[in-house]
Design a protein around this motif. Sequence first.
Motif, mmCIF file in Angstrom:
data_model
loop_
_atom_site.group_PDB
_atom_site.id
_atom_site.type_symbol
_atom_site.label_atom_id
_atom_site.label_comp_id
_atom_site.label_asym_id
_atom_site.label_seq_id
_atom_site.Cartn_x
_atom_site.Cartn_y
_atom_site.Cartn_z
ATOM 1 N N GLY A 97 0.650 -1.149 0.091
ATOM 2 C CA GLY A 97 -0.407 0.006 0.030
ATOM 3 C C GLY A 97 0.754 1.359 0.059
ATOM 4 N N SER A 98 1.466 1.225 -0.085
ATOM 5 C CA SER A 98 3.344 2.028 0.492
ATOM 6 C C SER A 98 3.309 2.577 -1.186
ATOM 7 C CB SER A 98 4.343 2.384 2.085
ATOM 8 O OG SER A 98 4.808 1.820 0.961
ATOM 9 N N LEU A 99 3.825 1.895 -1.994
ATOM 10 C CA LEU A 99 4.330 1.502 -3.027
ATOM 11 C C LEU A 99 3.128 2.900 -4.015
ATOM 12 C CD1 LEU A 99 4.842 -1.889 -4.482
ATOM 13 C CD2 LEU A 99 6.275 -0.385 -3.122
ATOM 14 N N SER A 100 3.888 3.577 -5.322
ATOM 15 C CA SER A 100 3.353 4.462 -6.149
ATOM 16 C C SER A 100 2.305 4.042 -7.053
ATOM 17 C CB SER A 100 4.655 5.371 -7.212
ATOM 18 O OG SER A 100 4.955 4.381 -7.726
ATOM 19 N N GLY A 101 1.337 3.967 -7.491
ATOM 20 C CA GLY A 101 0.577 3.385 -8.242
ATOM 21 C C GLY A 101 0.673 2.069 -9.233
ATOM 22 N N GLY A 102 2.293 3.427 -10.264
ATOM 23 C CA GLY A 102 3.288 2.312 -11.309
ATOM 24 C C GLY A 102 4.108 0.971 -10.405
ATOM 25 N N GLU A 103 4.221 1.481 -9.081
ATOM 26 C CA GLU A 103 4.751 0.445 -8.539
ATOM 27 C C GLU A 103 4.188 -0.599 -8.625
ATOM 28 O OE1 GLU A 103 8.236 2.871 -6.421
ATOM 29 O OE2 GLU A 103 6.845 2.523 -5.443
ATOM 30 N N GLN A 104 2.947 -0.625 -8.177
ATOM 31 C CA GLN A 104 1.886 -1.259 -7.929
ATOM 32 C C GLN A 104 1.323 -1.820 -8.497
ATOM 33 O OE1 GLN A 104 -1.486 0.304 -5.511
ATOM 34 N NE2 GLN A 104 -0.476 1.249 -4.012
ATOM 35 N N GLN A 105 1.299 -1.850 -9.618
ATOM 36 C CA GLN A 105 1.084 -2.226 -11.472
ATOM 37 C C GLN A 105 2.308 -3.338 -11.807
ATOM 38 O OE1 GLN A 105 -0.883 -3.972 -13.266
ATOM 39 N NE2 GLN A 105 -1.819 -1.827 -13.407
ATOM 40 N N MET A 106 3.780 -2.559 -10.950
ATOM 41 C CA MET A 106 4.513 -3.176 -10.940
ATOM 42 C C MET A 106 4.316 -4.636 -10.477
ATOM 43 S SD MET A 106 7.946 -1.236 -12.339
ATOM 44 C CE MET A 106 7.515 0.737 -13.707
ATOM 45 N N LEU A 107 4.503 -4.662 -9.098
ATOM 46 C CA LEU A 107 4.188 -5.697 -8.359
ATOM 47 C C LEU A 107 3.104 -7.060 -8.499
ATOM 48 C CD1 LEU A 107 4.375 -7.101 -5.913
ATOM 49 C CD2 LEU A 107 3.168 -5.251 -4.246
#
Length: 237
Positions: free
Chosen positions: A134-144
Amino acid sequence: MSTLEVEDLTAGYGDARVLHGIGLTVGEGEICAILGPNGAGKTTLLRALSGMIKARGRVRLGGTDLAGRSPDALARQGIAHVPEGRGTFMPLTVEENLRLGAFVRRGRDGVNADIERIHGYFPVLKDRMKQAAGSLSGGEQQMLAIGRALMSRPRLLLLDEPSLGLAPLVTRELFRIVQAINAEEQTTVVVVEQNAHLALGIAQQAHVLETGRIVLSGTAEQIRADEQVAQSYLGYR
Ligand code: ATP
């Protein structure tokens, strides 16, 4: 073998039928883009392919008939779905999310090696392993979300609107990585995407869906050259 063959696929919600006799084939290791206006049924198509909703018709992956199987069974057959909104577990760490992605595999062998492989595609995740998703940016969340899907070593990757809510630069980087994954792992990809420019930039073939029916199919070049597509989805002519 991971050719996807879909014939006469019909699906919907309750009594409301959304997809009407969808037929398409995506060759092993190909990227297929699904374009179309809001409400056309693009998300519903991916849900039907991953078993999230019941569908009638024929779906084969690498020649194996998958019609009517549960989402778990389809995941074990190598279908990984990254839904719109990403579906990551926000309170869990990046590492926990990645490890969860391996749950459909029979053995634990190679899980650490796969995490390293995913770090290769998404180096930013390596620095964030102990952070809550939940602390990731939107782009990082999509990568995850994509990284987690790769942990199941999928033969077929279903991506729903990966660019949603992301800055253009981040989106371009994400698509470049999807292309690299496809090239390196021969993973067949079906991507639903509002950004037709980007989707057609990485896809070999595309289909335009309108009110639950495929109205146009062709190579990415053919679809890009189509007058109607250019007007409706590419914003020129
Ligand atoms: P968008 O780009 O807006 O997400 P889409 O092409 O992905 O559009 P779908 O989300 O598949 O379209 O929706 C197709 C139709 O199914 C729409 O009429 C929508 O209202 C309906 N629909 C979608 N999800 C549900 C649901 N969970 N229950 C009932 N109807 C739904």
